[in-house]
Design a protein around this motif. Structure first.
Motif, PDB file in Angstrom:
ATOM      1  N   ILE A 198      49.974  32.922  39.102  1.00 30.28           N
ATOM      2  CA  ILE A 198      50.853  33.833  39.827  1.00 30.28           C
ATOM      3  C   ILE A 198      50.032  34.927  40.509  1.00 30.28           C
ATOM      4  CG2 ILE A 198      52.628  35.620  39.571  1.00 30.28           C
ATOM      5  CD1 ILE A 198      53.787  32.848  39.466  1.00 30.28           C
ATOM      6  N   PHE A 199      50.390  35.208  41.746  1.00 34.25           N
ATOM      7  CA  PHE A 199      49.779  36.255  42.556  1.00 34.25           C
ATOM      8  C   PHE A 199      50.884  37.264  42.882  1.00 34.25           C
ATOM      9  CE2 PHE A 199      47.350  36.793  46.903  1.00 34.25           C
ATOM     10  CZ  PHE A 199      47.462  38.178  46.806  1.00 34.25           C
ATOM     11  N   PRO A 200      51.015  38.338  42.088  1.00 32.15           N
ATOM     12  CA  PRO A 200      52.016  39.358  42.381  1.00 32.15           C
ATOM     13  C   PRO A 200      51.429  40.365  43.373  1.00 32.15           C
ATOM     14  CG  PRO A 200      50.983  39.865  40.286  1.00 32.15           C
ATOM     15  CD  PRO A 200      50.283  38.633  40.839  1.00 32.15           C
ATOM     16  N   GLU A 201      51.897  40.336  44.584  1.00 33.77           N
ATOM     17  CA  GLU A 201      51.311  41.157  45.645  1.00 33.77           C
ATOM     18  C   GLU A 201      51.834  42.592  45.602  1.00 33.77           C
ATOM     19  OE1 GLU A 201      48.901  41.835  47.312  1.00 33.77           O
ATOM     20  OE2 GLU A 201      48.937  40.735  49.201  1.00 33.77           O
ATOM     21  N   ALA A 202      50.928  43.517  45.965  1.00 38.35           N
ATOM     22  CA  ALA A 202      51.248  44.936  46.163  1.00 38.35           C
ATOM     23  C   ALA A 202      51.779  45.612  44.902  1.00 38.35           C
ATOM     24  CB  ALA A 202      52.217  45.104  47.328  1.00 38.35           C
ATOM     25  N   MET A 203      51.136  45.360  43.775  1.00 38.10           N
ATOM     26  CA  MET A 203      51.481  46.089  42.556  1.00 38.10           C
ATOM     27  C   MET A 203      51.063  47.559  42.710  1.00 38.10           C
ATOM     28  SD  MET A 203      52.877  43.891  40.370  1.00 38.10           S
ATOM     29  CE  MET A 203      53.770  43.398  41.838  1.00 38.10           C
ATOM     30  N   LYS A 204      51.822  48.437  42.083  1.00 36.66           N
ATOM     31  CA  LYS A 204      51.588  49.875  42.256  1.00 36.66           C
ATOM     32  C   LYS A 204      50.481  50.411  41.356  1.00 36.66           C
ATOM     33  CE  LYS A 204      55.063  50.379  45.151  1.00 36.66           C
ATOM     34  NZ  LYS A 204      54.863  50.691  46.574  1.00 36.66           N
ATOM     35  N   ASP A 205      50.409  49.897  40.118  1.00 45.95           N
ATOM     36  CA  ASP A 205      49.436  50.437  39.175  1.00 45.95           C
ATOM     37  C   ASP A 205      49.115  49.380  38.112  1.00 45.95           C
ATOM     38  OD1 ASP A 205      51.586  50.516  37.295  1.00 45.95           O
ATOM     39  OD2 ASP A 205      52.140  52.506  38.010  1.00 45.95           O
ATOM     40  N   LEU A 206      48.241  49.745  37.180  1.00 45.16           N
ATOM     41  CA  LEU A 206      47.810  48.800  36.156  1.00 45.16           C
ATOM     42  C   LEU A 206      48.959  48.357  35.261  1.00 45.16           C
ATOM     43  CD1 LEU A 206      44.410  50.403  35.108  1.00 45.16           C
ATOM     44  CD2 LEU A 206      44.716  48.149  36.147  1.00 45.16           C
ATOM     45  N   SER A 207      49.896  49.259  35.000  1.00 46.40           N
ATOM     46  CA  SER A 207      51.009  48.885  34.127  1.00 46.40           C
ATOM     47  C   SER A 207      51.847  47.773  34.743  1.00 46.40           C
ATOM     48  CB  SER A 207      51.889  50.116  33.842  1.00 46.40           C
ATOM     49  OG  SER A 207      52.571  50.544  35.011  1.00 46.40           O
TER      50      SER A 207
END
Length: 305
Positions: free
Chosen positions: A196-205
């Motif tokens: 899975i490639f979750p694009e544009a995550m905001k932060d490490l959490s």
């Protein structure tokens, strides 16, 4: 000399084994983006674990914006050029699969033939936009799942990695966007995605939340000037990430250097001030394995004038 002696199947097996090992070591695989075959050689020489072929880089190399203007033929051709010169596995950005689910199937087989180790297909509407720009739109979950199922069903080598990218996080603000990304990631794994490639995550959490929700490898996109902070390998590994791409880094560095050199030539009339920072001829020949070509020539050249 010439091309890699490692077969595509062996590269794919090694890629999957390395991904499995990363779950234990906590050290994600690093895949810098190669903007041409020579840069792929350099990535291998510097000890990285894989090579990434970015759609944004390919578009830029053609003088085009990253808005879905490139074709399968262009992507497969450049991917083959890059994959065949390195022993490393190559992961390719296949955008939305270049059309409907049947096109996605054809895309996977074309990329298999190109010798790469895997590809990711995203859930944006077609034509797509750069994943770190605003104004993106995604297709419905049913359509996204059909793309992934088509990709998984079409592959002939079971070692070829099918990665599903979801851009839904960037289309919904707040916690609801993260929840949507997690739900979609789970559904895409059920549809056959190996990663899975979750694009544009905001932060490490957010990376950690996605990685904890699925039992397949998760990729982090560390692109400059994007939505995500530029986290370290250790930070991402601790968050459960198993692959990191640096898609446009080398192109940006190279183009920055090229622009500075052109400015100096225009202003001073010579490139002399830039020579110290250049790759030397000797280093270029080393990457090209020039000596092996000379040895080959000497071994078969029997005529002397």
């Amino acid at each position: 000399m010439l091309y890699s002696q490692v077969t595509p199947s062996d590269k794919r097996r090694a890629f999957r084994a390395a991904l499995d090992a990363a779950a234990t070591t906590g050290e994600p695989l690093r895949l810098p983006g190669a903007f041409n075959p020579l840069s792929a050689r350099l990535i291998q020489d510097k000890g990285f674990e894989g090579v990434y072929v970015s759609g944004a880089v390919l578009s830029a190399d053609l003088g085009l914006p990253d808005i879905g203007l490139t074709t399968l033929t262009e992507v497969a051709g450049r991917s083959q050029q890059i994959a065949r010169v390195t022993d490393l596995p190559a992961l390719v950005d296949a955008d939305t699969g270049f059309g409907e689910p049947m096109n996605v199937a054809r895309t996977v087989q074309a990329l298999e033939d190109a010798g790469v180790a895997g590809a990711h297909v995203e859930d944006q509407v077609n034509p797509k936009r750069c994943g770190h720009l605003d104004g993106k739109e995604v297709v419905g979950l049913d359509e996204a799942a059909k793309r992934v199922r088509a990709a998984a069903d079409a592959r002939r080598d079971p070692g070829f990695l099918i990665m599903a990218r979801t851009d839904v996080r960037g289309t919904i603000p707040g916690d609801a966007g993260l929840r949507a990304a997690i739900d979609r990631a789970k559904a895409l794994v059920d549809a056959g995605a190996d990663a899975i490639f979750p694009e544009a995550m905001k932060d490490l959490s957010e990376f950690e939340a996605v990685a904890s929700a699925v039992d397949v490898p998760v990729l982090a996109n560390m692109t400059e000037f994007g939505k995500s902070e530029l986290f370290t390998r250790r930070q991402l590994g601790d968050a459960g990430v198993r692959l990191i791409i640096y898609p446009v880094t080398l192109l940006r560095v190279a183009m920055g250097a090229a622009e500075r050199a052109l400015d100096e030539i225009a202003e001073t009339g010579t490139q002399a001030g830039q020579v110290e920072g250049m790759q030397t001829r000797a280093r270029l020949y080393e990457l090209l394995d020039y000596a092996a070509y000379n040895t080959f020539d000497e071994g078969i050249f029997t005529y002397r004038p």
